[in-house]
Each structure stands twice: as C-alpha cells, then as structure tokens.
Design an enzyme around this catalytic site. Structure first.
Site, PDB file in Angstrom:
ATOM      1  N   CYS A 135      52.992  43.477  37.734  1.00  0.00           N
ATOM      2  CA  CYS A 135      53.111  44.420  38.851  1.00  0.00           C
ATOM      3  C   CYS A 135      52.697  43.747  40.149  1.00  0.00           C
ATOM      4  CB  CYS A 135      52.251  45.655  38.593  1.00  0.00           C
ATOM      5  SG  CYS A 135      52.315  46.871  39.928  1.00  0.00           S
TER       6      CYS A 135
ATOM      7  N   CYS B 170      50.844  46.148  42.508  1.00  0.00           N
ATOM      8  CA  CYS B 170      49.448  46.409  42.152  1.00  0.00           C
ATOM      9  C   CYS B 170      48.555  45.210  42.442  1.00  0.00           C
ATOM     10  CB  CYS B 170      49.338  46.740  40.669  1.00  0.00           C
ATOM     11  SG  CYS B 170      50.534  47.931  40.045  1.00  0.00           S
ATOM     12  N   ASP B 171      49.002  44.020  42.039  1.00  0.00           N
ATOM     13  CA  ASP B 171      48.119  42.854  42.006  1.00  0.00           C
ATOM     14  C   ASP B 171      48.395  41.800  43.067  1.00  0.00           C
ATOM     15  OD1 ASP B 171      46.950  44.015  39.779  1.00  0.00           O
ATOM     16  OD2 ASP B 171      48.262  42.979  38.370  1.00  0.00           O
TER      17      ASP B 171
END
Length: 306
Positions: free
Chosen positions: A130, A133-134
C-alpha cells in the site's frame, strides 16, 4: 435468523447495507474493517460528485452514511459460508455462526503476493502492499515498485516526490491506462525503469536491503540497493470461505448474472469479488445497491401471499 447478511465492508458492502436498511430489512453486516481497496488509493478522479477525492476520504463518507441507519455490524473475519437444506444460509465468523434467508458476498480482493524468498520475512519491514499507507515512511530513501498496471504506476507517481529514487520493475512493460502512463512520463523526478525483469528474491538483515532481479531475455541477474519495496502486481478475490458453495471463474471470482445472482437462490455477490469485467468503485457501489434490491425482491416473493 436475519433476512440478509452482507459480507464485506468496502464500497459494495456498505452500499448494500444502506439500501437494505432503507427497505427495513433485518440485516447484518460482517466485516473485518470498513473501507476496502479504496483505503489504499490516494487519487480518485472518476467517482461522480467528486472532481477529486482521496480513497480514505471517500470511504469516510460511505461510513458516515451507513451509520445513519440502525443496521447491525459485526467486526469479524468470515471463515465459512454454507447453504442449508432448508434454503437458508449459515455464515461463520470468529467461531460464531449466523443464519440468514439471503446473503450478499461483497468481500472484495486483496493484494497478490510475489511468492519469492524474503517476501513474507520482510513484510512490514520494507515490503509493503500500500503506497498510500506507507509511502511517507520512505521519504529520502530508495524504493522499488513492482508491477506494470495502473496500481503500480500510480504508486510510482505517488512515491516519486517523497523518495530519493524510485525503481519501477515490470515483467513485460506497461499494462496501464494511457493517461496514467502520461503522468508517469511527466514526473519531475523520473523513475528508473526495469522492463522485462522478474523479481526472484528480497534480501536483508533486519529490514529490506536488496531486491534481486533477473532479465527475462538474457537471464542476467541484477541486485538493486533499496530500503522499500511496494508490490503492485494485482489482486486476488477473498473467496476461500465460499469454496463448494458458488461457481468460480478461472480467477476464482464468483460467477453472477446481470442481477448479481449466483447459482443458488438467495445468494448474491457484488463488487470486485465477482466476475464483472470492470473493477471500479462506482461499479462496486452500484452492484451493492442492486444486490440489496434484488435480495429484497427475492424475499418479497418468498413471503406467503406476496
């Protein structure tokens, strides 16, 4: 006994919940978490009503709307779906069994794994699925994005302003929409392309340190020094719990007709978990609405004197 159980908390499942609630159905929504795949998406420019919105922002709006209705929600992972002899269905989640007259399967998809040495070991320690997300965790670092489709190119575009260097590795070139390829080519900090390469291993000590590639033409091995790897090679449906109950296509997606019906009366499927040809948020939401309405119609005709 519920009239309807909805499995999944993505766009399809949440929309189905809203439509079921508006029909005053006694319904249960079972999901591990709300949001689904859009939670991994930063830029959404094709959802009607929004010229631009991030995935998490859009799903927050979905969540708000679901919670305006008195629908029961269980935060559990479904492990089994069974068809009972009396025409009802049983759904097992976290050891508890629930029964319903109808079920909508809307459990979506999950990232496909590379299945190479080091991937499982370094997941969460440099290997991510992701970018949304990261990505911020890799500011100023060298990263690799693996894949050649829309999600891979979007990840590379998203990470390029953050990372020091971005490698883009694809087995056979790009398989993405032209507009996304154009955006990739227009980056101020271009990515380094490795087209026609296969990932064979991920190595490191405490965290990711190297990505090992092999040329598909020459079989020459290349090692890239990286601190982060984003795997974007597609998705696979969350359908293991449906084994033996529904028919799958060759991708293990659930076969449905144009009204979201499966081979079993009372069992419906919606969104990316189905064999529908296009995987889009707006289509998943439409599927969820359709499935709830068709389930309501199914129950209406089952009732005495209906």
């Amino acid at each position: 006994m519920y009239e309807l159980i909805i499995i999944g908390g993505g766009p399809a499942g949440m929309t189905a919940a809203v439509y079921a609630a508006r029909k005053r159905m006694n319904a249960l929504l079972i999901t591990k978490e709300f949001g689904g795949q859009p939670m991994w998406t930063m830029d959404i420019e094709n959802y009607m009503g929004y010229q631009f919105v991030t995935g998490p922002e859009l799903m927050e709006k979905f969540d708000e709307q679901v919670r305006k209705f008195p629908i029961e929600i269980k935060y559990e992972e479904v492990t089994k779906l069974a068809a009972n002899d009396d025409g009802t269905f049983s759904v097992t989640g976290d050891g508890e069994e629930y029964r319903a007259q109808t079920v909508i399967v809307a459990s979506g998809k999950r990232p496909r794994r590379l299945a190479v040495p080091g991937e499982a070991e370094f997941t969460g320690r440099g290997v991510s699925y992701c970018a949304t997300c990261d990505g911020p965790l890799y500011a100023g670092k060298t990263v690799a994005v693996i894949g050649g489709g829309n999600s891979a190119l979007q990840a590379a575009i998203e990470i390029s302003p953050i990372a020091e260097k971005v490698y883009l590795i694809s087995i056979a070139g790009y398989n993405a929409d032209p507009i996304i390829i154009e955006k990739l080519k227009e980056l101020k900090r271009p990515v380094v392309e490795f087209m026609g390469y296969t990932t064979t291993a991920i190595t490191g000590s405490q965290a990711v340190e190297k990505l090992v590639l092999v040329s598909n033409d020459t079989r020459e091995q290349t090692e890239l020094d990286v601190q982060g790897i984003f795997v974007e090679i597609g998705l696979e449906p969350n359908t293991e719990y449906c084994e033996g109950v529904v028919d799958f296509n060759k991708y293990r997606e659930i076969n449905t007709d144009c009204r979201t019906r499966t081979k079993l009366p009372g069992l419906f499927a919606a969104g990316d978990v189905t064999n529908g040809p296009d995987k889009q948020i707006v289509i998943a939401a439409g599927d969820g609405a359709k499935a709830a309405l068709v389930a309501y119609e199914f129950l209406l005709h089952k009732r005495p004197n209906a």
